[in-house]
Each structure stands twice: as C-alpha cells, then as structure tokens.
Design an enzyme around this catalytic site. Structure first.
Site, PDB file in Angstrom:
ATOM      1  N   TYR A 156     -10.854  -4.283   3.598  1.00 50.97           N
ATOM      2  CA  TYR A 156      -9.911  -3.815   4.598  1.00 50.97           C
ATOM      3  C   TYR A 156     -10.699  -3.573   5.878  1.00 50.97           C
ATOM      4  CZ  TYR A 156      -6.087  -0.821   6.436  1.00 50.97           C
ATOM      5  OH  TYR A 156      -5.079  -0.259   7.174  1.00 50.97           O
TER       6      TYR A 156
ATOM      7  N   ASP B 185      -5.691   9.706   9.981  1.00 51.13           N
ATOM      8  CA  ASP B 185      -4.375   9.218  10.365  1.00 51.13           C
ATOM      9  C   ASP B 185      -3.916   9.772  11.703  1.00 51.13           C
ATOM     10  OD1 ASP B 185      -3.323   7.467   8.221  1.00 51.13           O
ATOM     11  OD2 ASP B 185      -3.823   9.202   6.975  1.00 51.13           O
TER      12      ASP B 185
ATOM     13  N   GLU C 204       0.862  -1.183   0.000  1.00 51.82           N
ATOM     14  CA  GLU C 204       0.000   0.000   0.000  1.00 51.82           C
ATOM     15  C   GLU C 204       0.890   1.222   0.000  1.00 51.82           C
ATOM     16  OE1 GLU C 204      -2.893   0.447   3.053  1.00 51.82           O
ATOM     17  OE2 GLU C 204      -3.939  -1.376   2.475  1.00 51.82           O
TER      18      GLU C 204
END
Ligand SMILES: Cc1ncc(COP(=O)(O)O)c(C=O)c1O
Lengths: 271, 405
Positions: free
Chosen positions: A175, A60, A49
């Site tokens: 995911y 994040d 990735e």
C-alpha cells in the site's frame, strides 16, 4: 493461494486495475455496514478495506476521524467488526476483505485470539497503521500462523533500503501512501508518485496499490496508470455520510472511479 | 557501583528504544524516517561536548539554573514526620520544568535545519516553553491544545500568542492533551520536510522518551549535588507528579542506581480511583499501544482509550511514559495518587505555610510527599519536585471556590 493473491491474478489476466474502497465499520451505525459492503461489490469493488474504529486515529484526517467517532458512539468493538465480516462472508465468498486499523484494539483482544477469529470470520488481510515492521513480531507471527496476509504501508519518506526490506516481508499487496499527510488530504503530486512507484517496482514482487488523496475519476485514472490497485477512503466515507441515499451515493462514486480507471488502461507492471 | 539496584548499572532503553516490553516506535510508516533522523542527530549530539556545553550555558543564563533546593521547614512542621525539601523548578524561566526540554530540543531542531516547530500542550506550560524558545531562535511555532484546556488555562494561551505562536484548538475526541498529541502527529506527517516536533514529556515514539529524559535529568543531577552539600547525604525519598512523567524521570534518573533512595510517582486520582474519573494509568490501567509507544493506558476492554479527568490539565492524560511502566514493573519506583481535593488542599497549605503557590500538577506531588513523610522519622529527607508555579491555575482554584477573578 490466498483470496487476495487469487483476486490480483484474475485482474492481471483480465488486464484490469483493482478498485479498493474503504469504509469505517459501524459508521454511521452498525447495521449499515454489511449492506453497504455488498453495494460496494455490486458497484465494482475488487477488494474491500474495512476500517476498525479507534478512539485515537492518529493517521487519519477529519473525515475518517468523524467516522470513527460515529461508530464509537454505538460502541462498535473489534469483535463486532469481526461479526460484520462473518455476515458479509455469508453472502460473498469471493471478495477479499482487509481489516485496517490501529494496534491497540488488537493488543486488547490478544493477538492470537484476534488472528484466529479474524481468519475464521473470513478476513484475508490486516493492515495495522501504527505497526511498522520492526515492532511486535508477536502480531506478525500470529497473522502468519492463521494464514492472514499482513499488508504494509510504504510512504514518500520510506528509504530505498527500507522499501527493499518491507517488500521482503509483505504479503497480499503493498500500500503506497501517495502523499505526506493524513487520509483524505488533498495534495497529491502525481509526478512525485510516479518517481516513487518506479523505485518500489524495482523491489516489489507483489501488486502495489496507491491510496490517500484519491477522490474522483481523474485522480483515480492517474493512479491507475501507475498502480495495480486504486484505494479510496475519505472521499467515499464523505459521500456516504452526506447522502440521503448512501447506497446510491456509493454506487455513483465507485462507478465514476471505475470509469476513470478503465479509461486509463492498465499500465500495471507487477509480474 | 556497590549500591546499585541493577547489576552493571541501569541500562534502559535498548538501541531500538524499548524499555523491555514498553516503549518502541508504533507509528505510521511516514514518520519512521524523521524519527530515524532525529535519533541520529541526537546520538551525534550526545557525543558532542560543545552541544552539552551550549545546553548548560542556556540553562544557566536563560533558564536560571541551578534551581534552588529549599528545605520547607514550615510545611514540614505543619505536616509532621520527615523533612520536606522542594526542588524549585517553579523558579525556572516560564515557570516550570518544561523549559529544560524545549531548550534542548530546539537546539536539535537548529542542528537538523528545521524551521518550523510544533508542539502539543495540556496545561499550556509546555506550549509556553516551546513558544519561548521558538521566539528566541526565530523559528515558526504552532501549538496544538485541546479546546477544553484552552478554556481552563487561558493565561497561558495568551502568553503563547504574545510569544508569536499560533495556538490551534483541538476539538476532536476528549478535547484535551491526548487529542492535542494526535493532532500534532497529524501535522507532523503532513509537514515532515521542514517541521520539528517538540514533544513535551517522556512519551511518544523512540527516541523521545529517552531524549526528553536526558534533557530533564539536569533536575536530578542538581538535586544530588545540592542535597549532599546542604544536608550532607542522599535523600531517603524522591517524589514527583506523573502526567507523561518527564519531571519525575528527570528527578529520578540520576538516582536509579542508588538502591537506598526510594522513588515515588504521584498520579492524578481526579474524583477518586474508584469513580473511573481520574488519570492514573499506572494505578488502574493496563499495557497497550498509544501515541507511538507501548505503555500503561487507561482503556476500555475493547482497547478504546478512555477520557480522563484531573483538575490539573497537565496530568490529564491516559498514558504514561514507557520508562515509568518499566520502573513500576521492576519495583524500582512506586506509584501512588492524589485526588483533586487533596491537590487543592495541598495547594493552599503550601501557599500559606511557605509562601509558594504551586502548580496544581506539583500540588499532587506535594500531597503524595506529605502523606509519605508522615510515616517517616523526623531526620528522614524527602525531596519533592516542585515542577511548576501556580500562576496559571489561580483562575481554576478561584472558580472552585465560587469566585471569579
Ligand atoms: C507544572 C507541571 N508539572 C507537571 C506536568 C506534567 O508533565 P510531566 O509528567 O511530563 O512532568 C506539567 C504538564 O503540563 C506541568 O505543567
């Protein structure tokens, strides 16, 4: 068959769980990225990735925020990241490459231009963190038109009905965001993850990866018992950033994780 | 509705929170469920007359509404042209329009049973308004604020602490409002189970732009009634400053179907639009995706969000509420801008002519209104939203003038 599907088929054959490292492109400088990607492959990465740096990485944690800031200090743009993909593909035609990032750089480039250039660069999948399935069908269509797999996130808060819908649209792999939090958080509750994975497996026909909070052989082993892929981001970015020799540090971490995953054996469960 | 600008009436957003191509819910998967829950509880509250009655009562007895509509005779005379009327949101409890929204959202937090409140703040007005309602309802409160803003809005930081809130400095990115919003979103994904995020403007993912608008629309509803009572007719022009755009939408919304009422939003031109150092996405930005919605943004050609500049922390934001993006494209509202200098000059002018010290944000609105009024006849009526009072800004103004307090 797409490169991602092909790779998962091989792994299934071999009875192995995929190890999927994440790097922010251009961190700490643009020239570092492609050599690091090759190092990751040599150290046992099955898919990669590659993060597209963004000024406002809302999902994040501090480690990847800092990585984005370092990359953006060199003005790394989405088109530069595609250039890195081209360079990587020059030597590696096998390892699937997934771009992970936020919607705005793609919107700024134009979704069709992006999809066309990404496909041409040898990118296999795209995961846009802030693009849930109900938004921007235009991006979706462009990705489909150019044969790119759109990877979707599933979260601890995703309802079963929604898991079913997303499983119906997703390509490549799913995911599962294994915790409530940002990347790099440290609150992994494996019992909870196991419970959720059971539900996801009843709807998923694609392989399922687990990411967020994987940081060492132990957490990788636990995730490997439940998933087809183990995704590691912040722990790797952090190691590389702190190391005098980033290649040695990346290799060491990946080998550790690989050992943990292989020791766990393959539970898998995807058809 | 014979005078409506919109056949069948103004109708946005749609059920998914889209204002045509703007708005929506561009968030990571984890936040979809809490947003669904919020939208559901808000829909349910909308149908509940008791909810709105309790809201109105709090606005009356806690906030001090209705806020006056004041004819600024002296300012109008000094300026020339149309009459300037001020909608006195500065007189609200805590000193700005922000409290209207926090009262409403805190009621929703109680309704869903969340015990922890988070907020982002720029000027600190929204942080103070959030800390205030949290104190009153006994809810834990955490406010994210850019470290640069903490510096320039020190009195508000202390007020939040007095009210029992924890103020967390944000040192990432440009260290201002946009970064505080990022950090609040990160907190929310981490604590979705017990946390209610009170967004301070008509920004963020759906349903926030619509919900915050509905809570702020009390400004326009009162104005509509007051101007008819006091001046005998509807105004010719409404003016408000636009950061995220909540005080502007609050004033404009009840007038959207009155095609004879012109609407003017004033963005922050900072050092000047041509310097690049400003916060005027509607004037100089283009459409993109940030903080959960699609709207006009200040970004570079690669889609990275640019640092903004304004003397006023509350306008220092690279995006704008999606409904303003739509109103601009439709031509229903016009948008102009005022520089730091113009805002400062107007700050002093209003203070000296009317004895009203405005927030620097609101001084931008008044500056835009004065310019528009000069080209209008003397019997024309211009209503400006005086969104907040200037107590929080006197340090900034003094420093600009070489004084330290
Ligand atoms: C007094 C005042 N006016 C205006 C604003 C700008 O926000 P909005 O555009 O959402 O009204 C702020 C924000 O902090 C403020 O404090």
């Amino acid at each position: 068959m797409s490169r991602i599907a092909g790779r998962f088929a091989q792994l299934r054959e071999a009875g192995r769980t995929a190890l999927v490292p994440y790097l922010t492109a251009g961190d700490p400088e643009p020239a570092a990225t492609v050599p690091l990607l090759h190092t990751l492959v040599r150290a046992g990465a099955d898919l990669i990735e590659l993060g597209v740096p963004f000024s406002d990485p809302m999902a994040d944690g501090p480690v990847i925020q800092a990585a984005c800031e370092r990359a953006l200090a060199h003005r790394v743009r989405l088109c530069d990241v595609l250039g890195m993909a081209v360079e990587f593909r020059g030597e590696d035609a096998e390892t699937p490459l997934v771009l992970m990032g936020y919607a705005n750089p793609i919107v700024a480039m134009g979704v069709d231009t992006f999809a066309e250039q990404a496909a041409r660069a040898g990118v296999d999948g795209v995961l846009v963190v802030d693009l849930p399935p109900e938004e921007a069908p235009a991006i979706r269509q462009a990705l489909i038109d150019h044969g790119l797999d759109e990877i979707f996130l599933l979260a601890p808060t995703t309802t079963e009905e929604r898991i079913r819908q997303i499983c119906g649209q997703a390509k490549g792999f799913l995911y599962y965001v294994s915790l409530r939090g940002t990347t790099g958080a440290d609150r992994l509750d494996m019992e909870d993850v196991a419970e959720r994975m059971k539900c996801i497996r009843t709807h998923a026909t694609l392989p399922v990866g687990i990411g967020f909070g994987i940081k060492d052989a132990d957490s990788a082993a636990q995730a490997a018992k439940l998933a087809d892929a183990v995704i590691v981001g912040s722990a790797l970015v952090d190691r590389i950033q702190a190391a005098a020799d980033p290649h040695a540090a990346a290799t060491e971490l990946l080998q550790d994780l690989r050992a943990g995953i292989d020791a766990a054996g393959r539970a898998g469960g995807a058809p | 509705m014979p005078h409506s600008s919109f056949p069948g009436g103004y109708r946005w957003p749609d059920a998914e929170g889209h204002f045509e191509e703007y708005g929506g819910r561009f968030v990571a998967e984890t936040l979809i469920r809490p947003l669904d829950e919020l939208a559901a509880v808000y829909r349910e509250a909308c149908e509940d007359a008791d909810f709105w009655k309790a809201f109105e009562e709090d606005l009356a007895h806690y906030v001090g509404r209705p806020s006056p509509l004041y004819f600024a005779r002296h300012l109008s005379r000094a300026n020339g042209g149309a009459q300037i009327w001020l909608k006195r949101e500065d007189l609200n409890h805590t000193g700005a329009h922000k409290i209207n929204n926090t009262v409403g959202q805190a009621m929703l937090a109680k309704r869903i049973g969340k015990t922890r409140i988070i907020a982002e703040t720029g000027a600190g007005q929204h942080g103070v308004a959030t800390a205030t309602v949290s104190a009153r309802l006994g809810l834990q409160c955490v406010v994210y604020m850019g470290s640069e803003d903490i510096e320039r809005q020190a009195p508000n930081v202390y007020r939040m602490k007095l009210l029992g809130a924890e103020v967390i400095p944000v040192t990432s990115g440009s260290k201002t409002l946009k970064d505080a919003l990022n950090e609040a979103l990160r907190d929310w994904v981490t604590h979705v189970e017990n946390t209610f995020y009170i967004i301070g403007s008509v920004a963020g993912p759906a349903p926030y732009p619509e919900m915050v608008r509905d809570f702020q629309a009390v400004i326009g509803r009162e104005t509509r009634r007051q101007v008819q009572e006091q001046a005998g007719r509807l105004p010719d022009l409404l003016v408000a400053c636009v950061g995220g755009g909540s005080n502007a939408i609050g004033l404009f919304h009840p007038f959207l179907d009155d095609s004879d009422v012109r609407l003017l939003g004033v963005e922050a031109a900072g050092h000047g639009l041509d310097t690049g150092e400003h916060a005027a996405p509607l004037a100089r930005g283009r459409a993109g995706v940030l903080h959960g919605n699609r709207t006009y943004l200040m970004e570079d050609e690669a889609g990275q969000i640019l640092a903004t500049h304004s003397i006023s922390a509350g306008l220092d934001y690279p995006g704008v509420g999606p409904e303003h993006a739509l109103l601009k494209d439709l031509g229903r509202a016009e948008y102009t801008s005022a520089t730091d200098e113009e805002a400062l000059r107007t700050f002093h002018l209003l203070t000296r002519t009317e004895g009203i010290i405005p927030a620097l944000e609101s001084a931008h609105a008044v500056a835009g209104a004065l310019e528009a009024a000069r080209g209008m006849p003397e019997d024309a009526i211009v209503v400006v939203n005086l969104s907040g009072r200037g107590d929080k800004d006197i340090d900034t103004v003094a420093r600009r003038e070489g004084l330290s307090l």
